[in-house]
Write an enzyme that holds these catalytic residues in place. Structure first.
Site, PDB file in Angstrom:
ATOM      1  N   ASP A  12       0.857  -1.191   0.000  1.00 28.50           N
ATOM      2  CA  ASP A  12       0.000   0.000   0.000  1.00 28.50           C
ATOM      3  C   ASP A  12       0.890   1.238   0.000  1.00 28.50           C
ATOM      4  OD1 ASP A  12      -2.434   1.545   0.213  1.00 28.50           O
ATOM      5  OD2 ASP A  12      -1.881   1.931   2.283  1.00 28.50           O
ATOM      6  N   SER A  13       0.322   2.378  -0.361  1.00 30.69           N
ATOM      7  CA  SER A  13       1.087   3.616  -0.300  1.00 30.69           C
ATOM      8  C   SER A  13       1.422   3.993   1.148  1.00 30.69           C
ATOM      9  CB  SER A  13       0.281   4.744  -0.946  1.00 30.69           C
ATOM     10  OG  SER A  13      -0.970   4.860  -0.305  1.00 30.69           O
ATOM     11  N   CYS A  75      -3.734  -1.027  -2.244  1.00 29.39           N
ATOM     12  CA  CYS A  75      -3.954   0.404  -2.454  1.00 29.39           C
ATOM     13  C   CYS A  75      -4.827   0.581  -3.696  1.00 29.39           C
ATOM     14  CB  CYS A  75      -2.598   1.068  -2.659  1.00 29.39           C
ATOM     15  SG  CYS A  75      -2.668   2.818  -3.033  1.00 29.39           S
ATOM     16  N   GLU A 155      -5.987   9.600   8.804  1.00 28.09           N
ATOM     17  CA  GLU A 155      -4.650   9.449   9.381  1.00 28.09           C
ATOM     18  C   GLU A 155      -4.506  10.230  10.680  1.00 28.09           C
ATOM     19  OE1 GLU A 155      -1.451   9.951   6.660  1.00 28.09           O
ATOM     20  OE2 GLU A 155      -2.239   8.370   5.380  1.00 28.09           O
ATOM     21  N   CYS A 196     -11.175   3.603  -1.458  1.00 28.29           N
ATOM     22  CA  CYS A 196      -9.885   4.058  -0.929  1.00 28.29           C
ATOM     23  C   CYS A 196      -9.684   3.372   0.411  1.00 28.29           C
ATOM     24  CB  CYS A 196      -9.894   5.578  -0.761  1.00 28.29           C
ATOM     25  SG  CYS A 196      -8.414   6.212   0.061  1.00 28.29           S
ATOM     26  N   HIS A 198      -8.469   4.309   3.091  1.00 23.35           N
ATOM     27  CA  HIS A 198      -8.670   5.115   4.295  1.00 23.35           C
ATOM     28  C   HIS A 198     -10.145   5.295   4.673  1.00 23.35           C
ATOM     29  CE1 HIS A 198      -4.519   5.954   3.607  1.00 23.35           C
ATOM     30  NE2 HIS A 198      -4.447   6.868   4.544  1.00 23.35           N
TER      31      HIS A 198
HETATM   32  N1  DGL Z   1      -3.936   3.962  -0.290  1.00 29.63           N
HETATM   33  C1  DGL Z   1      -4.546   4.977  -1.091  1.00 29.63           C
HETATM   34  C2  DGL Z   1      -5.789   4.393  -1.793  1.00 29.63           C
HETATM   35  O1  DGL Z   1      -6.332   3.383  -1.405  1.00 29.63           O
HETATM   36  C3  DGL Z   1      -4.949   6.189  -0.274  1.00 29.63           C
HETATM   37  C4  DGL Z   1      -3.796   6.993   0.235  1.00 29.63           C
HETATM   38  C5  DGL Z   1      -2.971   7.659  -0.843  1.00 29.63           C
HETATM   39  O2  DGL Z   1      -3.438   8.615  -1.490  1.00 29.63           O
HETATM   40  O3  DGL Z   1      -1.837   7.220  -1.040  1.00 29.63           O
HETATM   41  O4  DGL Z   1      -6.230   4.942  -2.774  1.00 29.63           O
END
Ligand code: DGL
Length: 278
Positions: A12-13, A75, A155, A196, A198
């Protein structure tokens, strides 16, 4: 070495993909999981497609070099932009993303096949969810909306209360029926897909403002089901019980531990997180 004994790599990012890891751990308790969060480059969601592909390939290379039997791109932004590139670069192992499972969950949940998708700017602009839903259900009506502020809110651990509900209202009021909006009409979306990692953290705030008929779905559980099915199909399930979870981050393990605990829903000790460079 028996490939089936290797861990499943999850990318993931940042820490958001821990919502997917959590589902995978529940669904596949015997599997070892190796999670990489590219927190040094987070957020991906506001970046351009080429940058996202470049970052994602680097992160995946790290996991593949460490030895994983499968790659799960937890992600949404990275899946939406880079899944074909990942599959081309790492053809020797299965690469699964979260977009297809999320689209499946939304189509299954919706009665009137009018679906609202919320995600990062890059995911919405690329149209990956819109395309995946249309492939599964060509008559579906899909409304997309980028909800950029939801990422830092999650976050920060700001998940409920009037401020969060106010921001959610601003993003959602013109695409979905809200509470107290009177009669239900057939041409409004009956399903909200959280596209997403989050956004599941803000689900209660969204639930409070949305009309009760709106179903909220995300891709985490469906992705875990797809990973389990793929392991069965390819006979890659771990032969002996494992269940070890390792965490890698490209920046600030202390912050990863703190914020990661929110996504995991349980405390994550800083000592369990290794700093890596890509
Ligand atoms: N993990 C990213 C997503 O699911 C969200 C956070 C980011 O923008 O890196 O799209």
């Amino acid at each position: 070495m028996n490939t089936a004994a290797l861990p499943i790599g999850i990318f993931d990012s940042g820490m958001g993909g821990l919502t997917v890891l959590k589902e995978l751990a529940q669904r596949l308790p015997h599997e070892d999981l190796l999670y990489l969060g590219d927190t040094a480059r987070l957020p991906y969601g506001t970046k351009g497609q080429e940058t996202i592909i470049r970052y994602t390939l680097k992160a995946a290379r790290k996991l593949v070099d460490m030895g994983v039997k499968m790659l799960v791109v937890a992600c949404n932004t990275a899946t939406a932009a880079a899944l074909p590139s990942l599959r081309a670069h790492f053809a020797a192992i299965p690469v699964l993303g979260v977009v297809e499972p999320g689209a499946q969950a939304a189509v299954a949940a919706s009665s009137n096949k009018h679906i609202a998708v919320i995600a990062t700017e890059a995911t919405i602009a690329g149209g990956a969810y819109q395309k995946a839903i249309a492939r599964l259900c060509p008559e579906a009506v899909i409304t997309g909306r980028a909800c950029t502020l939801f990422v830092p809110l999650a976050e920060e651990g700001w998940m409920d209360g009037p401020l969060v509900e106010g921001i959610a209202r601003r993003y959602l009021e013109d695409i979905l029926p809200l509470t107290g909006c009177g009669e239900k009409t057939h041409n409004e979306p009956d399903t909200l897909l959280l596209g997403c990692t989050h956004f599941p953290l803000l689900q209660d705030a969204m639930r409070n403002i949305l009309a009760p008929q709106v179903r909220i779905v995300d891709s985490a559980a469906t992705t875990a089901d797809c990973v389990a099915a793929e392991l069965r199909l390819r006979k890659m399930a771990r032969p002996t019980p494992g269940g070890e979870h390792r965490f890698l981050t490209t920046d600030n393990p202390a912050r990863f531990a703190r914020t990661g605990s929110l996504f995991l829903g349980q405390s994550l000790a800083e000592g369990r997180i290794s700093l890596v460079d890509l």
